[in-house]
Design a protein around this motif. Structure first.
Motif, PDB file in Angstrom:
ATOM      1  N   UNK A   1      64.141  84.275  37.832  1.00 34.69           N
ATOM      2  CA  UNK A   1      63.343  85.421  37.438  1.00 34.69           C
ATOM      3  C   UNK A   1      63.767  86.599  38.320  1.00 34.69           C
ATOM      4  N   UNK A   2      64.083  87.738  37.707  1.00 35.56           N
ATOM      5  CA  UNK A   2      64.437  88.920  38.500  1.00 35.56           C
ATOM      6  C   UNK A   2      63.282  89.354  39.405  1.00 35.56           C
ATOM      7  N   UNK A   3      63.613  90.025  40.506  1.00 35.88           N
ATOM      8  CA  UNK A   3      62.600  90.400  41.490  1.00 35.88           C
ATOM      9  C   UNK A   3      61.512  91.302  40.905  1.00 35.88           C
ATOM     10  N   UNK A   4      61.872  92.248  40.024  1.00 36.98           N
ATOM     11  CA  UNK A   4      60.867  93.128  39.425  1.00 36.98           C
ATOM     12  C   UNK A   4      59.849  92.342  38.617  1.00 36.98           C
ATOM     13  N   UNK A   5      60.334  91.405  37.824  1.00 40.38           N
ATOM     14  CA  UNK A   5      59.436  90.578  37.009  1.00 40.38           C
ATOM     15  C   UNK A   5      58.566  89.692  37.889  1.00 40.38           C
ATOM     16  N   UNK A   6      59.133  89.169  38.953  1.00 40.14           N
ATOM     17  CA  UNK A   6      58.360  88.318  39.865  1.00 40.14           C
ATOM     18  C   UNK A   6      57.265  89.132  40.549  1.00 40.14           C
ATOM     19  N   UNK A   7      57.586  90.354  40.939  1.00 42.44           N
ATOM     20  CA  UNK A   7      56.592  91.212  41.574  1.00 42.44           C
ATOM     21  C   UNK A   7      55.455  91.567  40.632  1.00 42.44           C
ATOM     22  N   UNK A   8      55.791  91.859  39.376  1.00 42.74           N
ATOM     23  CA  UNK A   8      54.744  92.163  38.391  1.00 42.74           C
ATOM     24  C   UNK A   8      53.864  90.947  38.139  1.00 42.74           C
ATOM     25  N   UNK A   9      54.469  89.776  38.043  1.00 42.50           N
ATOM     26  CA  UNK A   9      53.690  88.546  37.829  1.00 42.50           C
ATOM     27  C   UNK A   9      52.786  88.285  39.029  1.00 42.50           C
ATOM     28  N   UNK A  10      53.308  88.477  40.230  1.00 39.81           N
ATOM     29  CA  UNK A  10      52.508  88.268  41.437  1.00 39.81           C
ATOM     30  C   UNK A  10      51.329  89.246  41.476  1.00 39.81           C
ATOM     31  N   UNK A  11      51.564  90.500  41.124  1.00 37.03           N
ATOM     32  CA  UNK A  11      50.491  91.491  41.088  1.00 37.03           C
ATOM     33  C   UNK A  11      49.427  91.148  40.065  1.00 37.03           C
ATOM     34  N   UNK A  12      49.849  90.725  38.885  1.00 36.41           N
ATOM     35  CA  UNK A  12      48.910  90.352  37.823  1.00 36.41           C
ATOM     36  C   UNK A  12      48.058  89.153  38.239  1.00 36.41           C
ATOM     37  N   UNK A  13      48.691  88.155  38.803  1.00 34.04           N
ATOM     38  CA  UNK A  13      47.969  86.954  39.233  1.00 34.04           C
ATOM     39  C   UNK A  13      46.988  87.298  40.350  1.00 34.04           C
ATOM     40  N   UNK A  14      47.424  88.097  41.317  1.00 38.53           N
ATOM     41  CA  UNK A  14      46.544  88.484  42.426  1.00 38.53           C
ATOM     42  C   UNK A  14      45.339  89.264  41.937  1.00 38.53           C
ATOM     43  N   UNK A  15      45.568  90.240  41.059  1.00 39.26           N
ATOM     44  CA  UNK A  15      44.458  91.034  40.528  1.00 39.26           C
ATOM     45  C   UNK A  15      43.489  90.159  39.737  1.00 39.26           C
ATOM     46  N   UNK A  16      43.994  89.251  38.938  1.00 40.45           N
ATOM     47  CA  UNK A  16      43.122  88.343  38.185  1.00 40.45           C
ATOM     48  C   UNK A  16      42.290  87.460  39.118  1.00 40.45           C
ATOM     49  N   UNK A  17      42.880  87.004  40.217  1.00 39.20           N
ATOM     50  CA  UNK A  17      42.129  86.168  41.182  1.00 39.20           C
ATOM     51  C   UNK A  17      41.024  86.974  41.852  1.00 39.20           C
ATOM     52  N   UNK A  18      41.320  88.241  42.174  1.00 39.37           N
ATOM     53  CA  UNK A  18      40.302  89.106  42.775  1.00 39.37           C
ATOM     54  C   UNK A  18      39.177  89.355  41.775  1.00 39.37           C
ATOM     55  N   UNK A  19      39.520  89.686  40.539  1.00 38.24           N
ATOM     56  CA  UNK A  19      38.504  89.966  39.524  1.00 38.24           C
ATOM     57  C   UNK A  19      37.669  88.733  39.193  1.00 38.24           C
ATOM     58  N   UNK A  20      38.254  87.544  39.312  1.00 37.95           N
ATOM     59  CA  UNK A  20      37.502  86.307  39.080  1.00 37.95           C
ATOM     60  C   UNK A  20      36.377  86.123  40.093  1.00 37.95           C
TER      61      UNK A  20
END
Length: 65
Positions: A1-20
């Motif tokens: 996975x390219x670094x940009x895509x990995x960073x976006x996935x990490x951001x999405x997962x982190x935000x979802x965990x916070x919102x949960x």
């Protein structure tokens, strides 16, 4: 996975965990005004319309056992 895509996935997962962990999320009236007359300030740029700040309130969901 390219670094940009990995960073976006990490951001999405982190935000979802916070919102949960939050409930009753709302915009604070003291800073942004009542619901029918909200006031926001934006970064002065032609490329992207980004908020300079966003004040929110929320209730923390209790930890799971």
């Amino acid at each position: 996975m390219p670094r940009g895509a990995a960073g976006r996935a990490e951001g999405r997962i982190s935000l979802n965990r916070i919102l949960d962990r939050m409930s009753d999320i709302s915009i604070l009236e003291a800073q942004h005004g009542p619901p029918d007359a909200r006031r926001y300030s934006y970064e002065p740029t032609w490329q992207m319309r980004g908020l300079t700040d966003l004040h929110i309130g929320f209730s923390q969901i209790s930890e799971r056992p």
